[in-house]
Scaffold this motif. Structure first.
Motif, short mmCIF file in Angstrom:
data_model
loop_
_atom_site.label_atom_id
_atom_site.label_comp_id
_atom_site.label_asym_id
_atom_site.label_seq_id
_atom_site.Cartn_x
_atom_site.Cartn_y
_atom_site.Cartn_z
N VAL A 194 39.45 32.43 54.75
CA VAL A 194 40.02 31.22 55.33
C VAL A 194 40.33 31.47 56.80
O VAL A 194 40.87 32.51 57.16
N ASP A 195 39.93 30.51 57.64
CA ASP A 195 40.22 30.56 59.08
C ASP A 195 39.80 31.89 59.70
O ASP A 195 40.52 32.47 60.52
N GLY A 196 38.62 32.38 59.32
CA GLY A 196 38.11 33.61 59.91
C GLY A 196 38.73 34.88 59.40
O GLY A 196 38.49 35.96 59.94
N LEU A 197 39.55 34.78 58.35
CA LEU A 197 40.21 35.95 57.78
C LEU A 197 39.80 36.13 56.33
O LEU A 197 39.67 35.16 55.57
N ARG A 206 50.06 45.39 47.78
CA ARG A 206 50.05 44.81 49.12
C ARG A 206 48.99 43.73 49.25
O ARG A 206 47.98 43.73 48.54
N LEU A 207 49.24 42.81 50.18
CA LEU A 207 48.26 41.83 50.61
C LEU A 207 47.79 42.21 52.00
O LEU A 207 48.57 42.70 52.82
N ILE A 208 46.51 41.93 52.28
CA ILE A 208 45.94 42.31 53.56
C ILE A 208 45.07 41.18 54.07
O ILE A 208 44.41 40.49 53.29
N ALA A 209 45.10 40.93 55.38
CA ALA A 209 44.26 39.93 56.03
C ALA A 209 43.41 40.63 57.08
O ALA A 209 43.94 41.32 57.97
N GLY A 215 36.30 43.32 61.16
CA GLY A 215 36.84 44.22 60.15
C GLY A 215 38.20 44.78 60.51
O GLY A 215 38.72 45.65 59.81
N ASN A 216 38.79 44.29 61.61
CA ASN A 216 40.12 44.77 62.01
C ASN A 216 41.20 44.10 61.16
O ASN A 216 41.16 42.89 60.91
N VAL A 217 42.19 44.89 60.75
CA VAL A 217 43.31 44.37 59.97
C VAL A 217 44.22 43.56 60.89
O VAL A 217 44.68 44.06 61.92
N GLN A 218 44.47 42.31 60.52
CA GLN A 218 45.34 41.43 61.30
C GLN A 218 46.76 41.41 60.78
O GLN A 218 47.70 41.11 61.53
N TRP A 219 46.92 41.68 59.49
CA TRP A 219 48.27 41.63 58.90
C TRP A 219 48.25 42.32 57.55
O TRP A 219 47.25 42.30 56.83
N CYS A 260 56.30 34.91 48.54
CA CYS A 260 55.63 34.02 49.48
C CYS A 260 56.01 34.43 50.90
O CYS A 260 57.21 34.54 51.23
N PHE A 261 54.99 34.64 51.74
CA PHE A 261 55.18 35.02 53.14
C PHE A 261 55.00 33.79 54.03
O PHE A 261 54.10 32.98 53.78
N ASP A 262 55.81 33.67 55.06
CA ASP A 262 55.70 32.57 56.01
C ASP A 262 54.86 33.03 57.20
O ASP A 262 55.30 33.86 58.01
N LEU A 263 53.66 32.50 57.32
CA LEU A 263 52.74 32.94 58.37
C LEU A 263 53.17 32.45 59.74
O LEU A 263 52.74 33.00 60.76
N THR A 264 54.01 31.41 59.79
CA THR A 264 54.51 30.94 61.09
C THR A 264 55.62 31.85 61.62
O THR A 264 56.01 31.73 62.78
N GLN A 265 56.13 32.74 60.77
CA GLN A 265 57.18 33.67 61.17
C GLN A 265 56.66 35.11 61.16
O GLN A 265 57.38 36.03 60.79
N GLY A 266 55.40 35.25 61.55
CA GLY A 266 54.82 36.59 61.61
C GLY A 266 54.52 37.19 60.26
O GLY A 266 54.32 38.41 60.16
N GLY A 267 54.47 36.37 59.22
CA GLY A 267 54.18 36.88 57.89
C GLY A 267 55.36 37.51 57.20
O GLY A 267 55.20 38.30 56.27
N ARG A 268 56.56 37.14 57.60
CA ARG A 268 57.75 37.68 56.95
C ARG A 268 57.95 37.01 55.59
O ARG A 268 57.65 35.83 55.42
N PRO A 269 58.49 37.75 54.61
CA PRO A 269 58.75 37.14 53.30
C PRO A 269 59.73 35.98 53.41
O PRO A 269 60.81 36.13 54.01
N LEU A 270 59.35 34.83 52.85
CA LEU A 270 60.25 33.69 52.79
C LEU A 270 61.15 33.79 51.56
O LEU A 270 62.34 33.50 51.62
N TRP A 271 60.56 34.21 50.43
CA TRP A 271 61.33 34.43 49.21
C TRP A 271 60.59 35.38 48.29
O TRP A 271 59.39 35.60 48.46
#
Length: 385
Positions: A194-197, A206-209, A215-219, A260-271
């Motif tokens: 999705v969206d180039g990732l 772990r989750l990885i994007a 092939g570079n890890v973005q998050w 669930c991670f919030d991608l608008t907050q740098g991928g920080r856990p929301l809950w």
């Protein structure tokens, strides 16, 4: 070095099979009523579910096989090497091909290229007329469907390596490896583009994007951390398919958590919620749905993670990964039934038997209902009114 790696892979495979066998014995052969599958009960029907069409697409099924929906077409593969494209509304077969080898995983498709994998790590791509385009070779066995899109065919192999092949030529574009545990769960897992990732769960919780081009890890984000003294106790794999819903990226693990991670907050856990699933989760714009390893279905609010409802009526029925449709959330079970639950309160609304024994492949929501790949090589559309 190669010998050590091979021994670890073999050991992991043996232990994974042992986990499956132990789970089968403890939960479904024990006289303990706690582990007995809940009996089917009668209840007022809230919806009408029916088989709209059923088509034989090959032979067999199992972990690693999941249908893929692209527009009005559905693609599917079976272990005996068959690959099919069907009209999702009518079930009309648009083309069928055979890879000439037994398959361990499939399919991935973007509507232009459809890819499958064989047990020795061979990745096979077809064009959208069902003609083979190329064959490549992953570093080891591939047991989850390829992800296709944005110019690549990506696979994750049993040595915990993610590799991307050029969608047109089959040339290896990049390869990424993360350290993995001694023991990994044998269940359904999928990657998404999705969206180039390329977004993937990993066997270490772990989750990885990953950027599909470079092939570079973005998050990377941690869903859960392994705990316990033994390899069995430390299994904490991300299972099912990572869920993207607006700004949220959600995942669930076995013996771990749902986060669930919030991608608008740098991928920080929301809950986060302590949770254990061996099949995965699904989401809509308001809630996340999953069955725990005991078959108890839960719904959590996407905005803060609080539990909205819990349904015990399908306990120990070995529920599949769910699918969300406008009328309900659906789960398959070990006897070939598809159950529909209210998204609002979890009440049972209806069920239909699709045959083929246990439903292992994840259910797939479509505009026409729920697509089910059965264990005997059928693809079925369950319509809902």
């Amino acid at each position: 070095m190669h010998i050590a790696v091979s021994r670890r892979i073999v050991r992991s495979a043996v232990l994974a099979l042992s986990v499956a066998a132990l789970a089968g014995c403890s939960m479904f052969s024990s006289p303990n009523p706690r582990y007995e599958p809940a009996p089917l009960t009668e209840y007022p029907a809230g919806i009408s579910a029916h088989i709209a069409w059923s088509v034989s697409i090959g032979s067999g099924g199992g972990y690693g096989f999941a249908p893929a929906l692209v527009g009005e077409a559905v693609y599917a593969a079976t272990p005996n090497g068959n690959i099919s494209k069907l009209n999702a509304a009518s079930g009309a077969v648009l083309w069928q091909s055979n890879a000439g080898v037994d398959l361990s995983a499939g399919v991935g498709s973007d509507g232009r290229t459809t890819a499958v994998a064989a047990g020795d790590g061979t990745v096979i791509a077809f064009n959208d007329q069902g003609i083979e385009k190329w064959r490549g070779k992953a570093s080891s066995a591939v047991n989850m469907p390829p992800a296709v899109g944005n110019g690549i065919v990506a696979v994750r192999s049993s040595d915990y390596r993610i590799q991307a092949f050029d969608e047109e030529t089959g040339e290896l574009r990049w390869s990424l490896q993360r350290p993995g545990p001694a023991l990994a769960l044998k269940t359904n897992m999928q990657m998404v583009i999705v969206d180039g990732l390329l977004v993937s769960g990993l066997p270490n919780g772990r989750l990885i994007a990953i950027d599909t081009r470079s092939g570079n890890v973005q998050w990377e984000g941690t869903v859960s951390v392994s705990q316990g003294a033994t390899d069995l106790e430390r299994i904490s794999d991300v299972v099912g398919t990572p869920q993207l819903q607006g700004p949220l990226l959600c995942g669930v693990t076995y013996q771990g958590r749902m986060v669930c991670f919030d991608l608008t907050q740098g991928g920080r856990p929301l809950w986060e919620q302590y949770f254990s699933s061996n099949t995965g989760m699904a989401t809509d714009t308001r809630q996340a749905y999953s069955a725990n390893q005991r078959g108890q279905v839960h719904a959590f609010a996407l905005n803060d993670g609080h539990e909205v409802w819990k349904q015990d009526a399908l306990a120990n029925r070995r529920l599949s990964s769910p699918a969300v449709i406008p009328q309900a959330v659906a789960f398959g079970d070990y006897e070939g039934y598809v159950h529909f639950l209210s998204r609002a309160d979890g009440q049972l609304l209806g069920r239909v038997h699709v045959g083929g024994d246990a439903i292992i492949s994840p259910l797939l929501a479509s505009n026409n209902g729920v697509l089910v790949q059965t264990g005997n090589g059928n693809l079925v559309l369950v319509g809902v009114n």
